[in-house]
Design a protein around this motif. Structure first.
Motif, mmCIF file in Angstrom:
data_model
loop_
_atom_site.group_PDB
_atom_site.id
_atom_site.type_symbol
_atom_site.label_atom_id
_atom_site.label_comp_id
_atom_site.label_asym_id
_atom_site.label_seq_id
_atom_site.Cartn_x
_atom_site.Cartn_y
_atom_site.Cartn_z
ATOM 1 N N THR A 119 0.826 -1.199 0.000
ATOM 2 C CA THR A 119 0.000 0.000 0.000
ATOM 3 C C THR A 119 0.863 1.253 0.000
ATOM 4 O OG1 THR A 119 -1.811 -1.114 1.159
ATOM 5 C CG2 THR A 119 -1.746 1.282 1.303
ATOM 6 N N MET A 120 1.863 1.281 0.866
ATOM 7 C CA MET A 120 2.686 2.489 0.998
ATOM 8 C C MET A 120 3.546 2.746 -0.218
ATOM 9 S SD MET A 120 4.020 3.375 4.822
ATOM 10 C CE MET A 120 5.040 1.938 5.087
ATOM 11 N N VAL A 121 4.154 1.694 -0.778
ATOM 12 C CA VAL A 121 5.147 1.924 -1.826
ATOM 13 C C VAL A 121 4.521 2.531 -3.075
ATOM 14 C CG1 VAL A 121 5.072 -0.339 -3.005
ATOM 15 C CG2 VAL A 121 7.241 0.931 -2.829
ATOM 16 N N GLN A 122 3.272 2.205 -3.359
ATOM 17 C CA GLN A 122 2.619 2.798 -4.519
ATOM 18 C C GLN A 122 2.454 4.308 -4.356
ATOM 19 O OE1 GLN A 122 -0.854 0.394 -6.038
ATOM 20 N NE2 GLN A 122 -0.368 -0.854 -4.270
ATOM 21 N N GLU A 123 2.314 4.732 -3.121
ATOM 22 C CA GLU A 123 2.063 6.138 -2.831
ATOM 23 C C GLU A 123 3.348 6.941 -2.651
ATOM 24 O OE1 GLU A 123 -0.403 8.765 0.516
ATOM 25 O OE2 GLU A 123 -0.264 6.579 0.678
ATOM 26 N N VAL A 124 4.372 6.326 -2.065
ATOM 27 C CA VAL A 124 5.535 7.095 -1.604
ATOM 28 C C VAL A 124 6.762 6.945 -2.485
ATOM 29 C CG1 VAL A 124 4.718 6.754 0.760
ATOM 30 C CG2 VAL A 124 6.546 5.275 -0.120
ATOM 31 N N HIS A 125 6.720 6.098 -3.518
ATOM 32 C CA HIS A 125 7.957 5.705 -4.206
ATOM 33 C C HIS A 125 8.741 6.892 -4.758
ATOM 34 C CE1 HIS A 125 6.606 6.224 -8.440
ATOM 35 N NE2 HIS A 125 5.428 6.076 -7.901
ATOM 36 N N ALA A 126 8.063 7.952 -5.149
ATOM 37 C CA ALA A 126 8.772 9.097 -5.739
ATOM 38 C C ALA A 126 9.180 10.129 -4.707
ATOM 39 C CB ALA A 126 7.897 9.754 -6.810
ATOM 40 N N ASP A 127 8.347 10.343 -3.693
ATOM 41 C CA ASP A 127 8.569 11.466 -2.781
ATOM 42 C C ASP A 127 9.218 11.092 -1.459
ATOM 43 O OD1 ASP A 127 7.412 13.263 -4.588
ATOM 44 O OD2 ASP A 127 5.397 12.786 -3.874
ATOM 45 N N TRP A 128 9.119 9.826 -1.049
ATOM 46 C CA TRP A 128 9.719 9.395 0.215
ATOM 47 C C TRP A 128 10.609 8.178 -0.054
ATOM 48 C CZ3 TRP A 128 4.355 10.780 0.632
ATOM 49 C CH2 TRP A 128 4.108 11.900 1.433
#
Length: 216
Positions: A119-128
């Motif tokens: 769930t997280m990696v789809q959302e954060v991969h570019a910014d975090w």
């Protein structure tokens, strides 16, 4: 643990130290709402701690996200190590039992069976990137736990090709994570279980194993 597993324990804010309660709260809340939409105030409420406790244990929300991914990897690893799919003697049977086990724990509300790190990696991969890397380590490390059985199954059956045990292990996680996306998109856990049935068929085709009859 992943990769996805159901909630391992119910929240008991009076139990455990503040750091553990915050990590448990993060695992559940981020799966339900996503990382960006999960606020520090909400985590404090769910974990029954003060905001000061958050920043005592974690330098920032990003740092909490990194530690949540690591905590997820640790707890889910223990869950999978003790799972019954390790019991068959034949390595391919263990792989197929793994797929069946993953299907069996797709149950309940969507956030309860989906994967924190997926769930997280789809959302954060570019910014975090620090959270992305922690999520990636969890996913790839779990995939690696299947490699030995896949390699042994390939050797036992004389299977070779332009793919490896490692690449097939990673593919299993691509299917599982994709299954969670489909379940969310259709708001239907059955879509995820359907994908695991196809994964079972695909592995059987690769290894020339007869399909099992499924109850309708």
């Amino acid at each position: 643990m992943f990769l996805f597993v159901p909630r391992l324990t119910k929240h008991h804010p009076e139990r455990g130290d503040a750091r553990t309660r915050l990590l448990d709260a993060a695992c559940d809340t981020i799966r339900a709402k996503g990382f960006a939409a999960t606020t520090v105030d909400e985590l404090c409420r769910v974990a029954a701690v003060t905001k000061g406790s958050v920043f005592h244990h974690f330098k920032s929300k990003e740092a909490l996200g990194v530690e949540a991914a690591r905590y997820w990897a640790e707890t889910t690893s223990a869950f999978f190590v003790s799972a019954p799919y390790h019991e068959p003697r034949d390595p391919l049977d263990r792989v197929l039992a793994y797929v069946a086990f993953r299907k069996s724990i797709i149950d309940g509300e969507l956030p309860a069976f989906t994967c924190l790190v997926g769930t997280m990696v789809q959302e954060v991969h570019a910014d975090w990137p620090a959270i992305r890397d922690a999520c990636g380590a969890s996913i790839f490390d779990h995939a690696a736990t299947l490699e030995a059985d896949l390699a042994a199954a390939m050797k036992d059956r004389g299977i070779s090709g332009d793919w490896t045990a490692a690449s097939l292990a990673r593919h299993t996680q691509a299917v599982i994570q994709g299954a969670f996306v489909l379940a969310k998109a259709g708001n239907d856990a059955a879509l995820a279980r359907e994908s695991l049935d196809h994964l079972d068929r695909y592995i059987r085709l690769l290894f020339a194993v007869a399909p099992t009859r499924r109850k309708r």
